[in-house]
Design a protein around this motif. Structure first.
Motif, PDB file in Angstrom:
ATOM      1  N   ARG A 256      40.992  38.419  48.742  1.00  0.00           N
ATOM      2  CA  ARG A 256      41.591  37.299  49.482  1.00  0.00           C
ATOM      3  C   ARG A 256      40.522  36.325  49.968  1.00  0.00           C
ATOM      4  O   ARG A 256      40.649  35.106  49.800  1.00  0.00           O
ATOM      5  CB  ARG A 256      42.371  37.848  50.673  1.00  0.00           C
ATOM      6  N   ASP A 257      39.459  36.852  50.555  1.00  0.00           N
ATOM      7  CA  ASP A 257      38.403  35.997  51.101  1.00  0.00           C
ATOM      8  C   ASP A 257      37.691  35.216  50.002  1.00  0.00           C
ATOM      9  O   ASP A 257      37.302  34.054  50.205  1.00  0.00           O
ATOM     10  CB  ASP A 257      37.392  36.839  51.883  1.00  0.00           C
ATOM     11  N   ASN A 258      37.512  35.844  48.843  1.00  0.00           N
ATOM     12  CA  ASN A 258      36.882  35.138  47.725  1.00  0.00           C
ATOM     13  C   ASN A 258      37.752  33.984  47.248  1.00  0.00           C
ATOM     14  O   ASN A 258      37.243  32.913  46.914  1.00  0.00           O
ATOM     15  CB  ASN A 258      36.617  36.112  46.572  1.00  0.00           C
ATOM     16  N   PHE A 259      39.057  34.200  47.228  1.00  0.00           N
ATOM     17  CA  PHE A 259      39.955  33.116  46.822  1.00  0.00           C
ATOM     18  C   PHE A 259      39.917  31.975  47.832  1.00  0.00           C
ATOM     19  O   PHE A 259      39.810  30.801  47.459  1.00  0.00           O
ATOM     20  CB  PHE A 259      41.385  33.633  46.673  1.00  0.00           C
ATOM     21  N   ILE A 282      39.100  31.701  39.711  1.00  0.00           N
ATOM     22  CA  ILE A 282      40.056  31.362  40.762  1.00  0.00           C
ATOM     23  C   ILE A 282      41.484  31.556  40.267  1.00  0.00           C
ATOM     24  O   ILE A 282      42.351  32.072  40.989  1.00  0.00           O
ATOM     25  CB  ILE A 282      39.845  29.907  41.230  1.00  0.00           C
ATOM     26  N   ALA A 283      41.735  31.157  39.018  1.00  0.00           N
ATOM     27  CA  ALA A 283      43.084  31.301  38.458  1.00  0.00           C
ATOM     28  C   ALA A 283      43.506  32.765  38.400  1.00  0.00           C
ATOM     29  O   ALA A 283      44.640  33.119  38.754  1.00  0.00           O
ATOM     30  CB  ALA A 283      43.135  30.673  37.069  1.00  0.00           C
ATOM     31  N   ILE A 284      42.592  33.632  37.972  1.00  0.00           N
ATOM     32  CA  ILE A 284      42.940  35.051  37.855  1.00  0.00           C
ATOM     33  C   ILE A 284      42.960  35.714  39.229  1.00  0.00           C
ATOM     34  O   ILE A 284      43.748  36.640  39.472  1.00  0.00           O
ATOM     35  CB  ILE A 284      41.965  35.755  36.896  1.00  0.00           C
ATOM     36  N   LEU A 285      42.121  35.247  40.151  1.00  0.00           N
ATOM     37  CA  LEU A 285      42.196  35.735  41.529  1.00  0.00           C
ATOM     38  C   LEU A 285      43.569  35.447  42.127  1.00  0.00           C
ATOM     39  O   LEU A 285      44.164  36.300  42.795  1.00  0.00           O
ATOM     40  CB  LEU A 285      41.115  35.062  42.381  1.00  0.00           C
ATOM     41  N   LEU A 286      44.070  34.234  41.884  1.00  0.00           N
ATOM     42  CA  LEU A 286      45.394  33.866  42.391  1.00  0.00           C
ATOM     43  C   LEU A 286      46.468  34.766  41.791  1.00  0.00           C
ATOM     44  O   LEU A 286      47.356  35.256  42.508  1.00  0.00           O
ATOM     45  CB  LEU A 286      45.687  32.401  42.062  1.00  0.00           C
ATOM     46  N   GLU A 287      46.386  35.001  40.492  1.00  0.00           N
ATOM     47  CA  GLU A 287      47.370  35.874  39.846  1.00  0.00           C
ATOM     48  C   GLU A 287      47.292  37.294  40.414  1.00  0.00           C
ATOM     49  O   GLU A 287      48.314  37.969  40.587  1.00  0.00           O
ATOM     50  CB  GLU A 287      47.129  35.891  38.337  1.00  0.00           C
ATOM     51  N   THR A 288      46.074  37.736  40.725  1.00  0.00           N
ATOM     52  CA  THR A 288      45.890  39.064  41.317  1.00  0.00           C
ATOM     53  C   THR A 288      46.549  39.146  42.690  1.00  0.00           C
ATOM     54  O   THR A 288      47.240  40.123  43.013  1.00  0.00           O
ATOM     55  CB  THR A 288      44.394  39.389  41.443  1.00  0.00           C
ATOM     56  N   LEU A 289      46.359  38.119  43.507  1.00  0.00           N
ATOM     57  CA  LEU A 289      46.981  38.093  44.832  1.00  0.00           C
ATOM     58  C   LEU A 289      48.503  38.052  44.722  1.00  0.00           C
ATOM     59  O   LEU A 289      49.206  38.648  45.547  1.00  0.00           O
ATOM     60  CB  LEU A 289      46.472  36.890  45.625  1.00  0.00           C
ATOM     61  N   CYS A 290      49.008  37.366  43.702  1.00  0.00           N
ATOM     62  CA  CYS A 290      50.460  37.359  43.473  1.00  0.00           C
ATOM     63  C   CYS A 290      50.963  38.774  43.199  1.00  0.00           C
ATOM     64  O   CYS A 290      52.000  39.192  43.724  1.00  0.00           O
ATOM     65  CB  CYS A 290      50.805  36.450  42.292  1.00  0.00           C
TER      66      CYS A 290
END
Length: 449
Positions: A256-259, A282-290
């Protein structure tokens, strides 16, 4: 009847290799039976510890002797704590095995051994199998193994990364160590990269699952890794819902903090720049958080900074997307006319360019995350309204080929934002831009409270 390993006399020359191999073969066969394995004379381990070091000193020594020796050791310690402890207490066999593997892992290794290359690789495989069996359900042995893992075992993957069995057995040892003494284990980026390239192997998957469960190991790896390696690691997480659902809170916090810290990288994306690794991360981080938030993760729901970051990012992307028209003019412009993608004048490469870009589905995933973390969260519901993002979500209840299913995610977001929130329901009813009765026929907004 027990078989005593017959070692050649140190003063005898030449060594009777035939007798040695025959004896090792008999011992190996005897250890295949679990009952016989626990009755084997442990003097064999001491004798073998005296014999193995001599192999490297003999001019006519051979890998085939090592193959049989490690096969015997591999079988002898399988599910047998008695033999595991006996080998640890003498330690010579363990040390010789570790040193042998360390030598084989050195760059441009020159060996005194004779024999074909297949014997060499088989000896390495059997030695790794022995060490794996040596630490199964034996924490004391695992601690001993952890002291040499990074220096003696890990370097092997550089010389033998093309041998799937060697990679598999290294992963097996790593998995067992992470289960029993994770605090003692360090994993470098090269080994992580090797593991991520071999996810079709069973124990590599086990090792990766154990790795991501360890906060300290995963945290340091992710922070120090190059962007491409981070992307591979996040892709592994995204492809396994069971892993995402069981991530430690500290790992979730780190992601979360990295995003939050790096999310503005995506705004620098340009059409045709599909190799921007920072935007991809960033795109894959967002998908991970989803994926994490899909199960109602309270940690993400309770963080107003995350929601604020997502909302401001959504507003900026909406503004950039509307600044020009046409699918080729900026990386966030909506593609509402699907005929442009299916017409004969549109090349397949143009369609592929949209899909193979970090901004593909990005806005849809932002709205998806908003939908997830606003579910039954009054503070997040209010924040979306206060930051004037309700109209933006309503505006995306439509088709956009750059963001598949964005209409559906927007409908879900509106539903979750209005549930139990009279102020948001009133706001939606007063919006005249769209026909809510037509687009949201099943929501029955008045009754959601």
């Amino acid at each position: 009847m027990e078989t005593q390993l017959l070692l050649p006399n140190g003063d005898e020359s030449p060594i009777n290799w035939v007798l040695v191999l025959e004896t090792l073969e008999r011992l190996t066969s005897q250890c295949q039976d679990e009952g016989s394995r626990s009755k084997i004379n442990t003097e064999n381990f001491r004798n073998l510890g005296q014999f193995l070091p001599q192999i490297t000193k003999e001019e006519n020594s051979r890998y085939d002797v090592l193959v049989m020796a490690f096969r015997f050791l591999r079988n002898s310690v399988a599910a047998c704590e008695r033999n595991q402890d006996a080998i640890r207490q003498d330690s010579t066999v363990f040390e010789v095995t570790a040193n042998f593997l360390q030598l084989e892992g050195q760059p441009e290794t020159t060996s005194n051994f004779v024999g074909d290359s297949s014997d060499r690789v088989v000896a390495i495989r059997c030695a790794l199998q022995f060490l794996a069996n040596f630490i199964v359900e034996n924490e004391t042995n695992a601690v001993l193994m952890s002291s040499v893992f990074s220096t003696h075992i890990v370097p092997l993957h550089k010389n033998f990364h093309q041998d799937e069995k060697v990679v598999q057995y290294i992963a097996m040892i790593l998995h067992l160590l992470l289960k029993q003494c994770p605090a003692n284990i360090t994993v470098d980026q090269e080994l992580l990269s090797s593991l991520l390239q071999n996810l079709h192997l069973e124990f590599v998957i086990y090792a990766m699952e154990s790795l991501v469960a360890q906060v300290g190991v995963l945290g340091s790896l992710y922070e120090d890794a190059e962007p491409k390696l981070r992307i591979q690691l996040l892709t592994f997480l995204n492809e396994r819902a069971d892993v995402l659902n069981n991530l430690n809170e500290k790992v979730v916090t780190m992601l979360r903090d990295n995003f939050v810290e790096r999310s503005d990288f995506i705004l620098k994306s340009k059409v045709g720049d599909s190799d921007d690794v920072f935007s991809w991360e960033i795109a894959i981080l967002l998908e991970t958080l989803c994926g994490i938030s899909a199960t109602g993760n309270e940690l993400l729901k309770s963080d107003s900074v995350l929601m604020t970051t997502v909302l401001f990012l959504l507003r900026q992307i909406q503004e950039v997307g509307k600044s020009t028209d046409g699918m080729n003019e900026n990386a966030f412009a909506p593609v509402e006319d699907l005929q442009k993608l299916t017409s004969k004048s549109t090349t397949q490469s143009s369609v592929d360019d949209i899909r193979a870009h970090p901004t593909f589905q990005f806005k849809a995933h932002l709205i998806r995350l908003i939908a997830n973390i606003s579910h039954r969260s009054k503070s997040n519901q209010d924040l979306v309204r206060e930051l004037e993002c309700l109209p933006i979500i309503l505006d995306n209840c439509k088709i956009d080929a750059r963001n598949p299913f964005i209409g559906q995610w927007s409908v879900l977001a509106i539903r979750n934002l209005c549930e139990g929130n009279d102020t948001n329901q009133l706001y939606i009813r007063e919006v005249q831009r769209i026909d809510t009765e037509k687009l949201l026929p099943k929501l029955e907004l008045v009754d959601l409270s």
